[in-house]
Design an enzyme around this catalytic site. Sequence first.
Site, PDB file in Angstrom:
ATOM      1  N   ARG A 118       1.964  -5.006   6.078  1.00 59.89           N
ATOM      2  CA  ARG A 118       1.495  -3.952   5.515  1.00 59.89           C
ATOM      3  C   ARG A 118       2.284  -2.605   5.444  1.00 59.89           C
ATOM      4  NH1 ARG A 118      -4.831  -2.522   4.728  1.00 59.89           N
ATOM      5  NH2 ARG A 118      -4.370  -0.885   3.227  1.00 59.89           N
ATOM      6  N   HIS A 123       2.251   3.532  -8.960  1.00 53.54           N
ATOM      7  CA  HIS A 123       1.939   2.161  -9.259  1.00 53.54           C
ATOM      8  C   HIS A 123       3.145   1.476 -10.071  1.00 53.54           C
ATOM      9  CE1 HIS A 123      -1.667   2.400  -7.198  1.00 53.54           C
ATOM     10  NE2 HIS A 123      -2.411   3.287  -8.411  1.00 53.54           N
ATOM     11  N   GLU A 138     -12.488  -4.411  -4.516  1.00 55.20           N
ATOM     12  CA  GLU A 138     -13.016  -3.049  -4.142  1.00 55.20           C
ATOM     13  C   GLU A 138     -12.281  -1.923  -5.061  1.00 55.20           C
ATOM     14  OE1 GLU A 138     -12.386  -5.191  -1.478  1.00 55.20           O
ATOM     15  OE2 GLU A 138     -14.564  -5.581  -1.449  1.00 55.20           O
ATOM     16  N   TRP A 168       2.962   7.917  -2.353  1.00 53.53           N
ATOM     17  CA  TRP A 168       4.647   7.880  -2.836  1.00 53.53           C
ATOM     18  C   TRP A 168       4.543   9.025  -4.129  1.00 53.53           C
ATOM     19  CZ3 TRP A 168       7.105   7.318  -7.469  1.00 53.53           C
ATOM     20  CH2 TRP A 168       8.385   6.979  -7.225  1.00 53.53           C
ATOM     21  N   SER A 175      -8.372  -4.702   5.043  1.00 54.87           N
ATOM     22  CA  SER A 175      -8.818  -4.231   3.735  1.00 54.87           C
ATOM     23  C   SER A 175      -9.274  -5.654   2.916  1.00 54.87           C
ATOM     24  CB  SER A 175      -7.802  -3.710   2.868  1.00 54.87           C
ATOM     25  OG  SER A 175      -7.327  -2.348   3.477  1.00 54.87           O
ATOM     26  N   LEU A 203      10.461 -20.422  -4.803  1.00 57.54           N
ATOM     27  CA  LEU A 203       9.435 -19.618  -4.044  1.00 57.54           C
ATOM     28  C   LEU A 203       8.195 -19.571  -4.826  1.00 57.54           C
ATOM     29  CD1 LEU A 203       8.891 -17.139  -2.256  1.00 57.54           C
ATOM     30  CD2 LEU A 203       9.157 -15.726  -4.427  1.00 57.54           C
ATOM     31  N   SER A 213      -7.522  -5.470  -5.358  1.00 59.17           N
ATOM     32  CA  SER A 213      -8.732  -6.005  -4.422  1.00 59.17           C
ATOM     33  C   SER A 213     -10.100  -5.904  -5.387  1.00 59.17           C
ATOM     34  CB  SER A 213      -8.842  -5.263  -3.269  1.00 59.17           C
ATOM     35  OG  SER A 213      -9.685  -4.081  -3.274  1.00 59.17           O
ATOM     36  N   ARG A 243      -0.593   9.379  -9.524  1.00 64.29           N
ATOM     37  CA  ARG A 243      -0.883   8.320  -8.881  1.00 64.29           C
ATOM     38  C   ARG A 243      -0.284   7.177  -9.759  1.00 64.29           C
ATOM     39  NH1 ARG A 243      -4.037   7.736  -4.788  1.00 64.29           N
ATOM     40  NH2 ARG A 243      -4.472   5.581  -4.963  1.00 64.29           N
ATOM     41  N   ARG A 265      -5.396  -1.892   8.932  1.00 62.51           N
ATOM     42  CA  ARG A 265      -6.557  -2.763   8.482  1.00 62.51           C
ATOM     43  C   ARG A 265      -6.334  -3.605   7.738  1.00 62.51           C
ATOM     44  NH1 ARG A 265      -7.874   2.551   6.796  1.00 62.51           N
ATOM     45  NH2 ARG A 265      -7.406   2.857   4.715  1.00 62.51           N
ATOM     46  N   TRP A 304     -12.021  -1.786  -8.015  1.00 57.63           N
ATOM     47  CA  TRP A 304     -12.743  -1.334  -9.003  1.00 57.63           C
ATOM     48  C   TRP A 304     -13.515   0.052  -9.060  1.00 57.63           C
ATOM     49  CZ3 TRP A 304     -11.622  -4.300 -13.317  1.00 57.63           C
ATOM     50  CH2 TRP A 304     -11.139  -5.628 -13.235  1.00 57.63           C
ATOM     51  N   ASP A 327       0.803  -1.268   0.055  1.00 55.85           N
ATOM     52  CA  ASP A 327      -0.114  -0.186   0.016  1.00 55.85           C
ATOM     53  C   ASP A 327       0.963   1.499  -0.046  1.00 55.85           C
ATOM     54  OD1 ASP A 327      -2.153   1.473   0.269  1.00 55.85           O
ATOM     55  OD2 ASP A 327      -2.766   1.017   2.087  1.00 55.85           O
TER      56      ASP A 327
HETATM   57  C1  IPE Z   1      -5.286  -2.956  -0.282  1.00 56.77           C
HETATM   58  O1  IPE Z   1      -5.248  -1.493  -0.207  1.00 56.77           O
HETATM   59  C2  IPE Z   1      -5.425  -3.427  -1.540  1.00 56.77           C
HETATM   60  C3  IPE Z   1      -4.116  -3.770  -2.256  1.00 56.77           C
HETATM   61  C4  IPE Z   1      -3.227  -3.555  -1.690  1.00 56.77           C
HETATM   62  C5  IPE Z   1      -4.333  -4.318  -3.652  1.00 56.77           C
HETATM   63  P1  IPE Z   1      -6.184  -0.181  -0.579  1.00 56.77           P
HETATM   64  O2  IPE Z   1      -5.514   1.097  -0.490  1.00 56.77           O
HETATM   65  O3  IPE Z   1      -7.274  -0.550  -1.536  1.00 56.77           O
HETATM   66  O4  IPE Z   1      -6.596  -0.424   0.821  1.00 56.77           O
HETATM   67  P2  IPE Z   1      -7.961   0.670   1.665  1.00 56.77           P
HETATM   68  O5  IPE Z   1      -8.838   1.206   0.728  1.00 56.77           O
HETATM   69  O6  IPE Z   1      -6.874   1.858   2.187  1.00 56.77           O
HETATM   70  O7  IPE Z   1      -8.336   0.156   2.950  1.00 56.77           O
HETATM   71  C1  IPE Z   2      -1.539   0.301  -3.291  1.00 54.46           C
HETATM   72  O1  IPE Z   2      -1.269   1.863  -3.488  1.00 54.46           O
HETATM   73  C2  IPE Z   2      -1.830  -0.522  -4.755  1.00 54.46           C
HETATM   74  C3  IPE Z   2      -3.142  -0.751  -4.977  1.00 54.46           C
HETATM   75  C4  IPE Z   2      -4.153  -0.739  -4.109  1.00 54.46           C
HETATM   76  C5  IPE Z   2      -3.405  -1.239  -6.347  1.00 54.46           C
HETATM   77  P1  IPE Z   2      -2.537   2.727  -3.356  1.00 54.46           P
HETATM   78  O2  IPE Z   2      -2.956   3.142  -4.694  1.00 54.46           O
HETATM   79  O3  IPE Z   2      -3.584   2.016  -2.462  1.00 54.46           O
HETATM   80  O4  IPE Z   2      -1.918   4.003  -2.592  1.00 54.46           O
HETATM   81  P2  IPE Z   2      -2.232   4.813  -1.635  1.00 54.46           P
HETATM   82  O5  IPE Z   2      -2.669   4.122  -0.448  1.00 54.46           O
HETATM   83  O6  IPE Z   2      -3.608   5.537  -1.958  1.00 54.46           O
HETATM   84  O7  IPE Z   2      -1.237   5.701  -1.188  1.00 54.46           O
HETATM   85 MG    MG Z   3      -4.144   2.313  -0.544  1.00 56.47          MG
END
Ligand code: IPE
Ligand code: IPE
Ligand code: MG
Length: 234
Positions: free
Chosen positions: A182, A35, A65, A23, A190, A129, A63, A31, A188, A67, A18
């Site tokens: 994490r 990635h 979510e 970053w 998630s 692995l 995840s 954003r 959390r 989407w 996450d």
């Molecule tokens: C969890 O991160 C899902 C992934 C790392 C793929 P999120 O950024 O989606 O989680 P929330 O929304 O902060 O809980």
């Molecule tokens: C995790 O980074 C990658 C995915 C969930 C795909 P985030 O995109 O959630 O980054 P933050 O949490 O918004 O910083």
């Molecule tokens: Mg995130």
Amino acid sequence: MADLTNMVIPRHVALILDGNGRWAKRRGLPRTMGHKEGCKTVEKTVEIAARLGIDYLTVYGFSTENWKRSVEEVGALMQLFRYYMVRLLKIAKENNVRVRMIGDRRRFDQDIIDGINRLEEETKENTGLTFVIAVNYGGRDEIVRAVGKLLRDRKDEVPITEELFASYLDTAGMPDPDLLIRTSGELRLSNYLLWQLAYTEIYVTDCLWPDFNQEELEKAIVQYNNRERRFGKA
Ligand code: IPE
Ligand code: IPE
Ligand code: MG
């Protein structure tokens, strides 16, 4: 670097990667740049985990979510996924890594589904692995799909045990994670591996995912070695 001699290397490490967005934001970048950088970190982490002798590394890539994010961000993630699947096949072959995907792949475009199948097929004989990627993955979705399959197969005389149920999950045959890491400080789950994390040790670092490196992984392993895993015993 931490001295890991005499340390127990967790057999299965699960990762919630996450902080890609934060970053990028801190650098005034979109954003999606976070990635992109995060994908490079995944590649490096696979190599480090293989070198450290970790048996299973499971990362949360997308995840059920996720989407809900903008069309642009989801589209950019799908493009990155396409690109890195090809690179990953090469890295997996070079490092004797077996790749496995968990989550409901049916929601992806056909070319991505084909890429996932190819990654699994062409690395299935590798003995190092096992690198597990959770895509379109949600712990609740996995459990509901497992219940559906179980009900379709159900024979009245067979009692439903934890072992039987676990064999219907996407992670069938894999040991439960020993250590969950994490990044970026969120406390959390998630919707990650809700069944499998029942007795996993949890480690949260403020480090944002693109900045994660061997030193960070070693810090988590040192901390894991200082935990007392009781599994409910006195
Ligand atoms: C969890 O991160 C899902 C992934 C790392 C793929 P999120 O950024 O989606 O989680 P929330 O929304 O902060 O809980
Ligand atoms: C995790 O980074 C990658 C995915 C969930 C795909 P985030 O995109 O959630 O980054 P933050 O949490 O918004 O910083
Ligand atoms: Mg995130």
